[in-house]
Scaffold this motif. Structure first.
Motif, short mmCIF file in Angstrom:
data_model
loop_
_atom_site.label_atom_id
_atom_site.label_comp_id
_atom_site.label_asym_id
_atom_site.label_seq_id
_atom_site.Cartn_x
_atom_site.Cartn_y
_atom_site.Cartn_z
N THR A 163 -8.11 -2.70 -1.47
CA THR A 163 -7.65 -2.28 -0.60
C THR A 163 -8.29 -2.52 0.75
OG1 THR A 163 -8.49 0.13 -1.20
CG2 THR A 163 -6.35 -0.55 -2.60
N LYS A 167 0.80 -0.91 -5.75
CA LYS A 167 -0.87 0.21 -6.16
C LYS A 167 -1.00 0.12 -7.58
CE LYS A 167 -2.42 3.03 -3.37
NZ LYS A 167 -2.32 3.93 -2.40
N ASP A 212 -4.75 -1.88 -9.16
CA ASP A 212 -5.48 -1.38 -10.06
C ASP A 212 -5.97 -1.75 -10.74
OD1 ASP A 212 -6.23 0.01 -7.35
OD2 ASP A 212 -4.58 1.90 -8.45
N LEU A 223 0.78 -1.48 0.34
CA LEU A 223 -0.67 -0.44 0.11
C LEU A 223 0.88 1.69 -0.66
CD1 LEU A 223 -2.58 -0.94 2.93
CD2 LEU A 223 -3.01 -1.05 0.08
N ASN A 237 -11.34 -0.02 -6.93
CA ASN A 237 -10.01 0.13 -5.58
C ASN A 237 -10.18 -0.73 -4.56
OD1 ASN A 237 -8.24 1.05 -7.18
ND2 ASN A 237 -8.70 3.44 -6.62
#
Length: 134
Positions: free
Chosen positions: A48, A35, A39, A29, A45
């Motif tokens: 997460t 990320k 993605d 993260l 998203n």
């Protein structure tokens, strides 16, 4: 990264496994390239949010996975040899479910289908054919 472990009972080292997962997730993260990569793999998203679940003390539903005695269909449990707690989980299921087939895949970790796609596919095809599942 959070893993979709399916294990029947809480391992003795569960807190350590959870701590390691959280550290890995925090590194992902905090890395913008990582990320962006994840993605690109997901439509949203929301991945997460899934990671944040692991930070909760009792996130894993052991109360559900431990009750497998009533399973009446054939089960295929595929696990990579490098994840000892998942191999142990397979053995625990074998003690409780009569019609379970366990495939321990060499040179594979949690993502067996990604680490050894050919072996994974062969085991899955054999299981489906043997049990006449189409």
């Amino acid at each position: 990264m959070a893993k979709s472990r399916v294990i029947p009972t809480k391992p003795d080292d569960w807190e350590e496994l959870q701590r390691i997962d959280i550290e890995r997730q925090d590194r992902i993260l905090s890395d913008e390239n990582a990320k962006a990569y994840f993605d690109g793999l997901h439509e949203s998203n929301d991945w997460t949010k899934f990671l944040s679940l692991v930070k909760q003390q009792d996130w894993y539903p052991f109360h559900e996975t431990s009750n497998v005695q009533n399973v009446t269909i054939p089960v295929l449990y595929i696990v990579g040899e490098e994840k000892q707690h998942e191999v142990f989980g397979a053995v625990q299921y074998k003690k409780r479910v009569s019609d379970i087939h366990i495939a321990v895949i060499p040179f594979a970790s949690h993502l067996v289908h990604d680490n050894q796609p050919g072996i994974y596919t062969n085991f899955l095809e054999m299981f489906l054919q043997k049990n006449k599942i189409t």
